[in-house]
Design a protein around this motif. Structure first.
Motif, PDB file in Angstrom:
ATOM      1  N   LEU A   7       2.977 -20.155 -10.341  1.00  0.00           N
ATOM      2  CA  LEU A   7       2.077 -19.861  -9.314  1.00  0.00           C
ATOM      3  C   LEU A   7       2.194 -18.328  -8.948  1.00  0.00           C
ATOM      4  CD1 LEU A   7       0.356 -21.573  -7.493  1.00  0.00           C
ATOM      5  CD2 LEU A   7       2.177 -21.559  -5.815  1.00  0.00           C
ATOM      6  N   GLU A   8       1.051 -17.701  -8.984  1.00  0.00           N
ATOM      7  CA  GLU A   8       0.955 -16.423  -8.471  1.00  0.00           C
ATOM      8  C   GLU A   8       0.058 -16.133  -7.473  1.00  0.00           C
ATOM      9  OE1 GLU A   8      -0.085 -13.947 -12.161  1.00  0.00           O
ATOM     10  OE2 GLU A   8       1.814 -14.945 -13.363  1.00  0.00           O
ATOM     11  N   LYS A   9       0.263 -15.064  -6.883  1.00  0.00           N
ATOM     12  CA  LYS A   9      -0.616 -14.579  -5.839  1.00  0.00           C
ATOM     13  C   LYS A   9      -0.509 -13.074  -5.737  1.00  0.00           C
ATOM     14  CE  LYS A   9      -3.896 -14.604  -2.816  1.00  0.00           C
ATOM     15  NZ  LYS A   9      -5.198 -15.160  -3.121  1.00  0.00           N
ATOM     16  N   HIS A  10      -1.710 -12.467  -6.089  1.00  0.00           N
ATOM     17  CA  HIS A  10      -1.816 -11.029  -6.036  1.00  0.00           C
ATOM     18  C   HIS A  10      -2.914 -10.472  -5.200  1.00  0.00           C
ATOM     19  CE1 HIS A  10      -0.348 -11.330 -10.648  1.00  0.00           C
ATOM     20  NE2 HIS A  10       0.475 -11.722  -9.820  1.00  0.00           N
ATOM     21  N   TYR A  11      -2.409  -9.543  -4.187  1.00  0.00           N
ATOM     22  CA  TYR A  11      -3.406  -8.965  -3.392  1.00  0.00           C
ATOM     23  C   TYR A  11      -3.601  -7.555  -3.776  1.00  0.00           C
ATOM     24  CZ  TYR A  11      -1.607 -12.383   0.256  1.00  0.00           C
ATOM     25  OH  TYR A  11      -1.481 -13.594   0.663  1.00  0.00           O
ATOM     26  N   THR A  12      -4.870  -7.094  -3.548  1.00  0.00           N
ATOM     27  CA  THR A  12      -5.142  -5.789  -3.722  1.00  0.00           C
ATOM     28  C   THR A  12      -5.373  -5.330  -2.178  1.00  0.00           C
ATOM     29  OG1 THR A  12      -6.858  -6.472  -5.347  1.00  0.00           O
ATOM     30  CG2 THR A  12      -6.888  -4.153  -4.193  1.00  0.00           C
ATOM     31  N   VAL A  13      -4.283  -4.014  -1.914  1.00  0.00           N
ATOM     32  CA  VAL A  13      -4.190  -3.469  -0.913  1.00  0.00           C
ATOM     33  C   VAL A  13      -4.714  -2.080  -0.860  1.00  0.00           C
ATOM     34  CG1 VAL A  13      -2.526  -4.905   0.178  1.00  0.00           C
ATOM     35  CG2 VAL A  13      -1.680  -2.969  -1.253  1.00  0.00           C
ATOM     36  N   ASN A  14      -5.432  -1.727   0.141  1.00  0.00           N
ATOM     37  CA  ASN A  14      -5.709  -0.183   0.277  1.00  0.00           C
ATOM     38  C   ASN A  14      -4.353   0.706   0.680  1.00  0.00           C
ATOM     39  OD1 ASN A  14      -8.389  -0.771  -0.392  1.00  0.00           O
ATOM     40  ND2 ASN A  14      -8.628  -1.524   1.767  1.00  0.00           N
ATOM     41  N   GLU A  15      -4.594   2.094  -0.001  1.00  0.00           N
ATOM     42  CA  GLU A  15      -3.603   2.945   0.055  1.00  0.00           C
ATOM     43  C   GLU A  15      -4.127   4.034   0.971  1.00  0.00           C
ATOM     44  OE1 GLU A  15      -0.996   3.513  -3.161  1.00  0.00           O
ATOM     45  OE2 GLU A  15       0.581   2.189  -2.248  1.00  0.00           O
TER      46      GLU A  15
ATOM     47  N   ARG B 100      -9.860 -11.896  10.347  1.00  0.00           N
ATOM     48  CA  ARG B 100      -8.911 -10.615  10.205  1.00  0.00           C
ATOM     49  C   ARG B 100      -7.507 -10.922  10.708  1.00  0.00           C
ATOM     50  NH1 ARG B 100     -10.987  -5.407  10.950  1.00  0.00           N
ATOM     51  NH2 ARG B 100      -9.860  -5.260  12.821  1.00  0.00           N
ATOM     52  N   GLN B 101      -7.505 -11.810  11.988  1.00  0.00           N
ATOM     53  CA  GLN B 101      -5.930 -11.816  12.561  1.00  0.00           C
ATOM     54  C   GLN B 101      -5.336 -13.094  11.915  1.00  0.00           C
ATOM     55  OE1 GLN B 101      -4.962  -9.779  15.057  1.00  0.00           O
ATOM     56  NE2 GLN B 101      -6.698  -8.603  14.396  1.00  0.00           N
ATOM     57  N   GLY B 102      -6.027 -13.797  10.914  1.00  0.00           N
ATOM     58  CA  GLY B 102      -5.172 -15.066  10.360  1.00  0.00           C
ATOM     59  C   GLY B 102      -5.311 -16.157  11.141  1.00  0.00           C
ATOM     60  N   GLU B 103      -6.063 -16.259  12.330  1.00  0.00           N
ATOM     61  CA  GLU B 103      -6.269 -17.195  13.341  1.00  0.00           C
ATOM     62  C   GLU B 103      -6.866 -18.411  12.607  1.00  0.00           C
ATOM     63  OE1 GLU B 103      -4.909 -17.485  16.420  1.00  0.00           O
ATOM     64  OE2 GLU B 103      -4.168 -15.595  16.290  1.00  0.00           O
ATOM     65  N   LEU B 104      -7.792 -18.216  11.500  1.00  0.00           N
ATOM     66  CA  LEU B 104      -8.685 -19.118  10.730  1.00  0.00           C
ATOM     67  C   LEU B 104      -7.511 -20.139  10.216  1.00  0.00           C
ATOM     68  CD1 LEU B 104     -11.161 -20.208   9.992  1.00  0.00           C
ATOM     69  CD2 LEU B 104     -10.798 -18.583   7.839  1.00  0.00           C
ATOM     70  N   SER B 105      -6.333 -19.799  10.064  1.00  0.00           N
ATOM     71  CA  SER B 105      -5.438 -20.759   9.120  1.00  0.00           C
ATOM     72  C   SER B 105      -5.142 -21.927   9.855  1.00  0.00           C
ATOM     73  CB  SER B 105      -4.022 -19.983   8.994  1.00  0.00           C
ATOM     74  OG  SER B 105      -3.907 -18.798   8.342  1.00  0.00           O
ATOM     75  N   PHE B 182     -14.863 -11.849   5.313  1.00  0.00           N
ATOM     76  CA  PHE B 182     -13.859 -12.026   4.142  1.00  0.00           C
ATOM     77  C   PHE B 182     -13.859 -10.920   3.112  1.00  0.00           C
ATOM     78  CE2 PHE B 182     -14.733 -16.711   4.961  1.00  0.00           C
ATOM     79  CZ  PHE B 182     -13.460 -17.090   5.331  1.00  0.00           C
ATOM     80  N   TRP B 183     -15.056 -10.184   3.257  1.00  0.00           N
ATOM     81  CA  TRP B 183     -15.153  -9.028   2.295  1.00  0.00           C
ATOM     82  C   TRP B 183     -15.209  -7.855   2.926  1.00  0.00           C
ATOM     83  CZ3 TRP B 183     -18.375 -13.405   1.861  1.00  0.00           C
ATOM     84  CH2 TRP B 183     -18.198 -14.234   0.509  1.00  0.00           C
ATOM     85  N   PHE B 184     -15.464  -7.698   3.993  1.00  0.00           N
ATOM     86  CA  PHE B 184     -15.323  -6.261   4.835  1.00  0.00           C
ATOM     87  C   PHE B 184     -14.475  -6.283   5.907  1.00  0.00           C
ATOM     88  CE2 PHE B 184     -19.771  -6.715   3.246  1.00  0.00           C
ATOM     89  CZ  PHE B 184     -20.196  -5.667   2.878  1.00  0.00           C
ATOM     90  N   GLU B 185     -13.954  -5.026   6.340  1.00  0.00           N
ATOM     91  CA  GLU B 185     -12.795  -4.820   7.239  1.00  0.00           C
ATOM     92  C   GLU B 185     -12.885  -5.343   8.499  1.00  0.00           C
ATOM     93  OE1 GLU B 185      -9.910  -3.220   6.739  1.00  0.00           O
ATOM     94  OE2 GLU B 185     -10.175  -2.665   4.753  1.00  0.00           O
ATOM     95  N   ASN B 186     -14.323  -5.081   9.071  1.00  0.00           N
ATOM     96  CA  ASN B 186     -14.854  -5.648  10.219  1.00  0.00           C
ATOM     97  C   ASN B 186     -16.252  -5.904  10.175  1.00  0.00           C
ATOM     98  OD1 ASN B 186     -15.843  -5.945  12.865  1.00  0.00           O
ATOM     99  ND2 ASN B 186     -14.091  -4.396  13.706  1.00  0.00           N
TER     100      ASN B 186
END
Lengths: 326, 278
Positions: A7-15, B100-105, B182-186
């Protein structure tokens, strides 16, 4: 009950570099980085087993649980929970599992917990008779009397957590993912939650994966532990085996009736600490009874206790070495 | 009874039980916020302000303007205000926050589409908002002498049907916007943009009769007039039966279009969900 393969989960994060210059650079060209939160994890858990999932913050524990609960779509690998593929989030799968997150709540803040329970009863299609029986049982086990009709926002953290657990288990799931269920609770409440989880496991033969930073939760509930670090499993096996493997010595604590020089104590076993009449010796596991007997007969010992080393220390060492393999 | 019929009955019973329980829960929740809902209603007074502007213009023009006199302006803008009030939706903001806050979980863990929670939140809110709307409407009809919202009970029934569909347009449109989180920051920036378009194109500023023909032709191809303008026209009884049917069918088409778009966006978006912090 649970089968996980690669199982793998990779995230893309902004820096972004700090400061205005960094913000300007980021405005025109955003740098991204791939973070491997879970990187090739495999394990199997049998029905009714309780497994401690340990690791430092960011090790990949919660991400793995979220994938198993169907919240996250894995980047690669497969997972089966009770015969279901979690991410498909089929209704029958969701009725089989629960995920309790100690830092998140599902209860409605402004209403009494009993209202949220009724909604869960309807959503999970729990028959009235079963609902009443479960509520009666949970009320006794968790001592919920008198708090179910209070607004959730007026409950203490411990009371809220008890209600959260009850709400999450109302549909009697067969698989429990418990992510830090005792975080922030006082010692008594932690014990209560542990006892409840143990009783639930016994009663329903439920499979439990537990993450906790309180080692007491893990030692009280789980025979087996899986230790993850940087997205990899670095240990999977019996807790007692880990202790034996990682720490070949037991700690013999002595309370002496008169001060003994360190050199004399060293002639029995390495001295971990010596403070007046109190001494701690690191005695090889296989020689514990022999050396303890000699200490009692040859030295003025008022009291003696034999303990395993602190599990948190062992896990800490494990993270540092990362060499132990099951 | 045949086994299939028993299963069908069981499904219906379960649906009814879920609906009843969720209605009770969210109604209780909304009543807690009754004062806030009233304040929020006050922020939607643009049609009422425009009513006084247009009545003033009609008076300056000798009493009428394009077949609208003071009473018909008052009726239109009151109906437009009611339509606007009954189609209010904030689901984009909620979805944006939850994603954004993960409250959907916690919602995703339940064996029910999270959309239903939003539906019931909005639906029950209307029951708290309703009495305030009624007070405003009664007061409004007294302010301008001769103002009659509708001469016919059928118009009210047609309006009730159309306003539900109109609400669904706005609600599902906002669901699509919320799903963009899901795609945009806000994603609420998109909602702000839609809000501006709606303010100008839905009919809250002026009846579409006063728009330049070219602009009106374009506006007719958007969903906005079907949220405020046409429901208001139906309530005031100024649409012919055939026009009413046409409006109903187009409104339904917009509901279906946004419903399908929401399903597609959700199916792809959910794979991007990061469940951050939860």
């Amino acid at each position: 009950m649970i089968e996980v393969a690669n199982l793998e989960k990779h995230y893309t994060v902004n820096e972004k570099e700090p400061g205005i210059a960094g913000s300007l650079r980021s405005f025109f060209s955003r740098k991204t980085k791939t973070v491997k939160a879970v990187d090739g994890v495999s394990f199997k858990i049998a029905a009714g087993e309780m497994v401690g999932f340990l690791g430092a913050n960011g090790a990949g524990k919660t991400t793995t649980l979220k994938m198993l609960a169907g919240l996250l779509h894995p980047t690669a690998g497969t997972a089966k929970v009770a015969g279901f593929t979690p991410f498909e989030r089929r209704s029958s799968f969701l009725k089989t599992i629960t995920l309790v997150m100690g830092q998140k709540q599902q209860l409605l803040w402004d209403l009494p917990a009993s209202d949220s329970f009724l909604v869960n009863q309807a959503i999970y299609e729990i028959p009235d008779l079963e609902y009443r029986a479960t509520m009666k049982e949970f009320t006794e086990l968790l001592d919920l009397d008198g708090i179910l009709k209070k607004q959730v926002r007026k409950l203490s953290l411990g009371e809220r957590m008890k209600c959260e657990l009850a709400a999450a288990l109302l549909h009697r799931p067969k698989v429990l993912f418990l992510d830090e269920p005792t975080i922030g609770l006082d010692v008594n409440m932690q014990v209560r939650i542990r006892e409840f989880v143990a009783a639930y496991n016994q009663r329903f033969n439920a499979t439990v994966i537990l993450t906790s930073h309180y080692m007491a939760d893990v030692t009280a509930l789980c025979k087996r532990i899986i230790v993850v670090d940087k997205g990899h499993i670095i240990f999977d096996g019996d807790l007692s085996a880990l202790i034996e493997r990682s720490s070949p010595a037991k700690i013999v604590k002595l309370e002496l009736s008169k001060v003994i020089p360190r050199e004399i104590l060293e002639s029995y076993a390495p001295v971990k600490s010596l403070d007046g009449l109190f001494a701690e010796l690191l005695v090889p596991r296989l020689e514990t009874s022999k050396i303890a007997g000699r200490l009692l007969s040859e030295l003025p010992v008022a009291d003696v206790t034999i303990e395993d080393p602190d599990i948190e220390e062992i896990i800490g060492q494990l993270f540092q070495s990362q060499t132990v393999k099951s | 009874m045949k086994p299939e019929a028993r299963i069908e009955l069981g499904l219906l019973e379960n649906m009814w039980r879920k609906s009843r329980t969720m209605f009770a829960l969210w109604f209780a929740h909304m009543t807690v916020y009754r004062a806030e809902i009233f304040i929020w209603m006050l922020s939607g007074v643009v049609p009422l302000i425009m009513m006084s502007v247009w009545i003033g213009k009609a008076s300056a023009n000798g009493g009428t303007l394009e077949k609208f006199d003071a009473a018909s302006f008052a009726a239109y803008f009151l109906a437009a205000w009611v339509s606007q009030q009954l189609t209010v939706a904030w689901v984009a903001w909620e979805m944006n926050f939850q994603i954004r806050q993960g409250e959907l979980s916690s919602r995703l863990l339940r064996p029910i589409d999270p959309l239903w929670e939003h539906v019931f939140r909005h639906f029950t809110e209307r029951f708290v908002r309703g009495p305030f709307i009624l007070v405003f409407v009664i007061a409004g009809t007294f302010v301008v002498p001769g103002t009659k919202l509708t001469p016919d009970v059928w118009h009210v029934l047609e309006f009730l049907l159309v306003i539900h569909l109109a609400f669904l347009i706005r609600f599902l449109m906002q669901c699509c916007v919320g799903t963009l989180s899901f795609w945009f920051e806000n994603a609420t920036a998109f909602d702000e943009f839609l809000y501006v378009l709606q303010t100008f194109l839905a009919g809250g500023f002026a009846p579409l009769e006063f728009y330049p023909p070219a602009i009106r032709a374009v506006v007719e191809w958007t969903p906005f007039p079907y949220m405020v303008y046409y429901p208001a026209k139906i309530l005031t009884g100024t649409l012919t039966p055939s026009e009413t049917w046409r409006v109903m069918l187009i409104t339904l088409a917009w509901v279906l279009a946004f419903g399908i778009l929401r399903s597609i966006l959700w199916r792809f978006g959910i794979k991007k969900y990061g469940a951050v912090g939860a």
